[in-house]
Motif scaffolding. Structure first.
Motif, short mmCIF file in Angstrom:
data_model
loop_
_atom_site.label_atom_id
_atom_site.label_comp_id
_atom_site.label_asym_id
_atom_site.label_seq_id
_atom_site.Cartn_x
_atom_site.Cartn_y
_atom_site.Cartn_z
N ALA A 8 -0.28 45.13 9.97
CA ALA A 8 0.83 45.15 10.91
C ALA A 8 0.31 45.06 12.34
N LEU A 9 -0.75 45.80 12.65
CA LEU A 9 -1.35 45.72 13.98
C LEU A 9 -1.93 44.33 14.22
N ALA A 10 -2.54 43.76 13.20
CA ALA A 10 -3.08 42.41 13.33
C ALA A 10 -1.97 41.41 13.60
N GLY A 11 -0.84 41.58 12.92
CA GLY A 11 0.29 40.70 13.14
C GLY A 11 0.83 40.80 14.56
N GLN A 12 0.91 42.02 15.06
CA GLN A 12 1.38 42.21 16.43
C GLN A 12 0.43 41.57 17.44
N ALA A 13 -0.87 41.73 17.20
CA ALA A 13 -1.85 41.14 18.11
C ALA A 13 -1.80 39.61 18.06
N ALA A 14 -1.66 39.09 16.85
CA ALA A 14 -1.57 37.63 16.71
C ALA A 14 -0.34 37.09 17.42
N GLU A 15 0.78 37.76 17.27
CA GLU A 15 2.03 37.33 17.90
C GLU A 15 1.93 37.41 19.42
N ALA A 16 1.19 38.39 19.92
CA ALA A 16 1.07 38.59 21.37
C ALA A 16 0.05 37.66 22.02
N GLY A 17 -0.68 36.90 21.19
CA GLY A 17 -1.59 35.91 21.76
C GLY A 17 -3.06 36.26 21.72
N ALA A 18 -3.47 37.18 20.84
CA ALA A 18 -4.89 37.49 20.71
C ALA A 18 -5.65 36.26 20.25
N ASP A 19 -6.89 36.13 20.71
CA ASP A 19 -7.73 35.00 20.31
C ASP A 19 -8.58 35.30 19.10
N TYR A 20 -8.85 36.58 18.85
CA TYR A 20 -9.47 36.96 17.58
C TYR A 20 -9.02 38.37 17.23
N LEU A 21 -9.07 38.66 15.94
CA LEU A 21 -8.64 39.95 15.40
C LEU A 21 -9.87 40.66 14.84
N ALA A 22 -10.16 41.86 15.31
CA ALA A 22 -11.29 42.64 14.82
C ALA A 22 -10.78 43.64 13.77
N MET A 23 -11.23 43.49 12.55
CA MET A 23 -10.80 44.34 11.45
C MET A 23 -11.97 45.21 10.99
N GLY A 24 -11.68 46.45 10.60
CA GLY A 24 -12.71 47.34 10.10
C GLY A 24 -12.34 48.79 10.39
N ARG A 25 -13.09 49.78 9.87
CA ARG A 25 -14.46 49.65 9.42
C ARG A 25 -14.53 49.43 7.90
N PHE A 26 -15.47 48.61 7.46
CA PHE A 26 -15.58 48.28 6.05
C PHE A 26 -16.62 49.11 5.32
N PHE A 27 -17.58 49.64 6.05
CA PHE A 27 -18.63 50.47 5.45
C PHE A 27 -18.86 51.69 6.34
N THR A 28 -19.69 52.61 5.90
CA THR A 28 -19.96 53.82 6.67
C THR A 28 -20.60 53.45 8.00
N SER A 29 -20.00 53.90 9.08
CA SER A 29 -20.45 53.55 10.42
C SER A 29 -21.17 54.71 11.07
N GLN A 30 -22.34 54.44 11.65
CA GLN A 30 -23.05 55.48 12.40
C GLN A 30 -22.48 55.61 13.81
N THR A 31 -21.89 54.54 14.32
CA THR A 31 -21.34 54.58 15.67
C THR A 31 -19.99 55.27 15.71
N LYS A 32 -19.12 54.92 14.73
CA LYS A 32 -17.79 55.52 14.66
C LYS A 32 -17.51 55.99 13.23
#
Length: 226
Positions: A122-146
């Motif tokens: 849903a967030l991706a859809g909103q960003a796409a509709e608003a004109g985002a140039d790329y969509l960052a999805m994740g996290r997919f694996f265990t992250s040390q940063t976040k």
């Protein structure tokens, strides 16, 4: 969409290196960034929420010049005004960073805007509709940063890549061993912090970047929708 923006969007593929002040502090920043670029990083994001405004502008200016030397895109994290001042290729914003419309007003029509969408279609859809140039999805694996970031599934990644015209960037615990899963699912780029800049020396950073870059097919980025 302007010609410059379309050209930048077509270049959204491959290893996306993201700096971190804890891993790339002060005098380590430029050598580490250049090592990643030598290893094949195609995008580099300057992410530093702790430096002073003057320091951030100085470092962003240096990184922009370095990225353009290696024909890579330079992205600023969370600060459209800084991105505009240093003539970055674009900005990356989160869900609480002012929105795409405000960023576009500051950046103009020629630069790209990426948006954090977590694992939420849903967030991706909103960003796409608003004109985002790329969509960052994740996290997919265990992250040390976040480590507390909400998880995302490969199924959601596949659906996002099929559902939206915008290129999808996968982030979160990505390393050279699991990156192929994300690329096979449709991600045009993988964003990496710790598995790249967590290495102690520039030779190891460059070697890691080469391993990541080898995960992408040679034709990556040639058929990205406009």
């Amino acid at each position: 969409m302007s010609l410059h923006r379309r050209h930048r969007r077509h270049r959204l593929h491959g290893l996306y290196a993201i700096t971190d002040p804890a891993l790339t502090p002060d005098e380590r920043l430029l050598p580490a960034a250049e090592a990643a670029l030598r290893g094949g990083a195609r995008l580099l994001q300057y992410r530093d929420k702790t430096a002073s405004p003057a320091q951030r502008e100085y470092r962003a200016t240096q990184l922009r010049a370095l990225c353009h030397q290696y024909s890579a895109l330079f992205i600023v994290n969370d600060d459209p005004a800084l991105a505009a001042r240093v003539d970055a290729d674009g900005v990356h914003i989160g869900q609480s960073d002012g929105g795409i419309e405000a960023a576009r007003e500051q950046l103009g029509g020629s630069r790209i805007i990426g948006v954090t969408c977590h694992g939420d279609l849903a967030l991706a859809g909103q960003a796409a509709e608003a004109g985002a140039d790329y969509l960052a999805m994740g996290r997919f694996f265990t992250s040390q940063t976040k480590p507390q970031a909400p998880p995302a599934s490969l199924a959601v990644l596949r659906q996002a890549c099929q559902q939206f015209h915008q290129p999808v960037v996968a982030i979160g615990g990505v390393n050279p061993d699991n990156a192929p899963q994300l690329i096979d699912a449709g991600a045009v780029s993988v964003a990496v912090i710790h598995a790249l800049f967590g290495h102690a020396d520039t030779a190891s950073i460059e070697a890691a970047a080469r391993r990541f870059s080898a995960c992408f097919p040679a034709t990556a980025g040639q058929a990205i929708p406009e």
